[in-house]
Design a protein around this motif. Structure first.
Motif, PDB file in Angstrom:
ATOM      1  N   TYR A 116      93.409  23.712  28.986  1.00  0.00           N
ATOM      2  CA  TYR A 116      92.985  23.365  30.271  1.00  0.00           C
ATOM      3  C   TYR A 116      94.697  23.217  31.295  1.00  0.00           C
ATOM      4  CZ  TYR A 116      93.889  18.440  31.038  1.00  0.00           C
ATOM      5  OH  TYR A 116      94.559  17.533  31.344  1.00  0.00           O
ATOM      6  N   ASP A 117      94.894  24.081  32.203  1.00  0.00           N
ATOM      7  CA  ASP A 117      95.735  23.874  32.407  1.00  0.00           C
ATOM      8  C   ASP A 117      95.609  22.180  33.588  1.00  0.00           C
ATOM      9  OD1 ASP A 117      97.487  24.096  34.829  1.00  0.00           O
ATOM     10  OD2 ASP A 117      97.260  25.702  35.985  1.00  0.00           O
TER      11      ASP A 117
ATOM     12  N   TYR B 200      87.589  31.724  32.222  1.00  0.00           N
ATOM     13  CA  TYR B 200      87.975  31.727  34.055  1.00  0.00           C
ATOM     14  C   TYR B 200      86.583  31.009  34.603  1.00  0.00           C
ATOM     15  CZ  TYR B 200      93.460  32.676  32.963  1.00  0.00           C
ATOM     16  OH  TYR B 200      94.505  32.818  32.802  1.00  0.00           O
ATOM     17  N   LYS B 201      86.953  30.180  35.575  1.00  0.00           N
ATOM     18  CA  LYS B 201      86.115  30.270  36.315  1.00  0.00           C
ATOM     19  C   LYS B 201      85.264  31.625  37.097  1.00  0.00           C
ATOM     20  CE  LYS B 201      86.181  25.547  37.574  1.00  0.00           C
ATOM     21  NZ  LYS B 201      86.740  24.559  38.649  1.00  0.00           N
TER      22      LYS B 201
ATOM     23  N   PRO C 290      90.678  32.413  26.658  1.00  0.00           N
ATOM     24  CA  PRO C 290      90.810  31.782  27.581  1.00  0.00           C
ATOM     25  C   PRO C 290      89.479  31.881  28.596  1.00  0.00           C
ATOM     26  CG  PRO C 290      91.864  33.978  27.376  1.00  0.00           C
ATOM     27  CD  PRO C 290      91.484  33.895  26.134  1.00  0.00           C
TER      28      PRO C 290
ATOM     29  N   SER D 223      92.347  22.888  36.997  1.00  0.00           N
ATOM     30  CA  SER D 223      92.161  23.507  36.694  1.00  0.00           C
ATOM     31  C   SER D 223      90.910  25.012  36.932  1.00  0.00           C
ATOM     32  CB  SER D 223      91.642  22.774  35.160  1.00  0.00           C
ATOM     33  OG  SER D 223      92.499  24.651  34.459  1.00  0.00           O
ATOM     34  N   ASN D 224      90.809  26.295  36.907  1.00  0.00           N
ATOM     35  CA  ASN D 224      90.530  27.433  36.905  1.00  0.00           C
ATOM     36  C   ASN D 224      89.989  27.769  35.620  1.00  0.00           C
ATOM     37  OD1 ASN D 224      92.919  28.399  36.984  1.00  0.00           O
ATOM     38  ND2 ASN D 224      92.343  30.318  38.403  1.00  0.00           N
ATOM     39  N   TYR D 225      90.542  26.952  34.114  1.00  0.00           N
ATOM     40  CA  TYR D 225      90.568  27.827  33.254  1.00  0.00           C
ATOM     41  C   TYR D 225      90.977  26.922  32.215  1.00  0.00           C
ATOM     42  CZ  TYR D 225      95.074  27.519  31.772  1.00  0.00           C
ATOM     43  OH  TYR D 225      96.567  26.934  31.068  1.00  0.00           O
ATOM     44  N   CYS D 226      89.599  27.158  30.626  1.00  0.00           N
ATOM     45  CA  CYS D 226      89.651  26.010  29.565  1.00  0.00           C
ATOM     46  C   CYS D 226      90.242  27.198  28.834  1.00  0.00           C
ATOM     47  CB  CYS D 226      89.024  25.554  29.345  1.00  0.00           C
ATOM     48  SG  CYS D 226      87.519  26.199  29.155  1.00  0.00           S
TER      49      CYS D 226
ATOM     50  N   GLU E  87      81.167  31.427  29.720  1.00  0.00           N
ATOM     51  CA  GLU E  87      81.608  31.528  31.509  1.00  0.00           C
ATOM     52  C   GLU E  87      82.147  29.943  30.946  1.00  0.00           C
ATOM     53  OE1 GLU E  87      80.273  32.604  35.882  1.00  0.00           O
ATOM     54  OE2 GLU E  87      79.261  33.612  34.031  1.00  0.00           O
TER      55      GLU E  87
ATOM     56  N   GLU F 190      84.241  34.175  35.567  1.00  0.00           N
ATOM     57  CA  GLU F 190      84.888  35.254  35.008  1.00  0.00           C
ATOM     58  C   GLU F 190      83.966  35.526  32.710  1.00  0.00           C
ATOM     59  OE1 GLU F 190      88.832  36.130  35.225  1.00  0.00           O
ATOM     60  OE2 GLU F 190      88.693  35.152  37.781  1.00  0.00           O
TER      61      GLU F 190
END
Length: 318
Positions: free
Chosen positions: A242-243, A170-171, A168, A250-253, A193, A173
């Motif tokens: 993704y979300d 995240y942007k 997972p 979406s802030n994650y993939c 990242e 992070e």
């Protein structure tokens, strides 16, 4: 009589499946699979060279063994096609005789492993014989059969070294923690990242394409669904989700990292078979080639099925 022996051999494998469950493929991880292959081929060589008159030696190098092993192998392919192939935890949740016999995770069942062992032993024996005695179409024969042996060995007995991990991402992070299908945590030797994410839609509102700009180690790459990125030799990275509630925001993939150390060994075997097929096309097929061609076609199909089990397609995470 040989048919009775083979039937007993398969029944013994079925009994092992019923009492112990699927074959512990992870046990044969590197270097044990290499050691096993070396000892196995050495024993077959000794059988051929020193004990050529034994019934088992004559059988393993005979056309009867080829017919039986190919028939059983094709039967195994049919089971894999007819039953949904599930992960180990999902397969354990199924009930009934078909579940007990490993039909829902058949490629790691004792029955299929025993069939594969018989087929590979037959291939090894006839390849050894061809190297020592065959004159007509020797290289065509050796390329086809040795390539098939190599592809099957790498594709299945080398699968114990294959690892599929999900990350997972995240942007803003960076992370190097990944998880297998059972939720066990692993740490990669490079970090990742998410930089940006984009989705394109059909007129009906369904997503048609999504991509992520990510940093893998020191590289910035664009990942797209169904387009794996080969990060290192035998290691591919896939974009799988993704979300969907946020779309372009979406802030994650979800990434999937598939490590296949034996991938190019299997490809080498397939290329050897293709070279043998080219020679077969140039020189014309003989009667003794046709059965081998049937086995080769079935094997390549099964190798592709096995590869699809670990390579994700269009997956959208909720």
């Amino acid at each position: 009589m040989y048919y009775v022996y083979v039937a007993g051999y398969i029944l013994l494998a079925a009994a092992m499946q019923l009492f112990t469950g699927n074959f512990p493929v992870s046990f044969l991880a590197f270097p044990l699979n290499i050691i096993f292959a070396a000892i196995w081929l050495f024993l077959l060589w000794i059988l051929y060279k020193e004990y050529n008159n034994l019934r088992i030696t004559r059988f393993l190098g005979s056309s009867k063994a080829s017919v039986l092993s190919i028939s059983l192998f094709i039967g195994g392919c049919l089971i894999i096609g007819l039953f949904p192939q599930l992960s180990e935890p999902e397969a354990k949740m199924r009930n009934g005789i078909s579940a007990s016999l490993g039909c829902y995770n058949f490629m790691t069942s004792w029955i299929f492993i025993s069939i594969l062992l018989l087929l590979l032993s037959n291939l090894a024996m006839i390849t050894i014989h061809a190297c020592r005695h065959r004159k007509q179409a020797r290289w065509r024969f050796i390329l086809n059969h040795a390539g098939l042996w190599l592809a099957l060995f790498a594709g299945f007995l080398g699968s114990s070294d294959t690892r599929t991990l999900r990350v997972p991402l995240y942007k803003g992070e960076p992370t190097h923690e990944a998880f297998d299908m059972n939720g066990t945590s692993y740490y990669l030797d490079y970090d990742m990242e998410l930089n940006s994410f984009a989705v394109e839609y059909y007129p009906n509102g369904r997503p048609s394409r999504f991509s992520a700009n990510v940093r893998l180690g020191n590289e910035n790459v664009l990942l797209e669904v169904n387009h794996p990125y080969s990060y290192r030799l035998g290691e591919d990275v896939y974009l799988t989700g993704y979300d969907i509630t946020k779309g372009n925001e979406s802030n994650y993939c979800i990434l999937q990292v598939v490590k296949q150390p034996w991938k190019y060994v299997m490809v080498t075997g397939i290329l050897m078979m293709l070279a043998g097929a080219v020679l077969l096309f140039i020189n014309g097929a003989k009667a003794y080639d046709k059965l081998g061609l049937l086995c080769i076609c079935s094997s390549i199909h099964l190798l592709m099925v096995g590869r699809s089990c670990i390579c994700p397609s269009f997956i959208i995470e909720e």
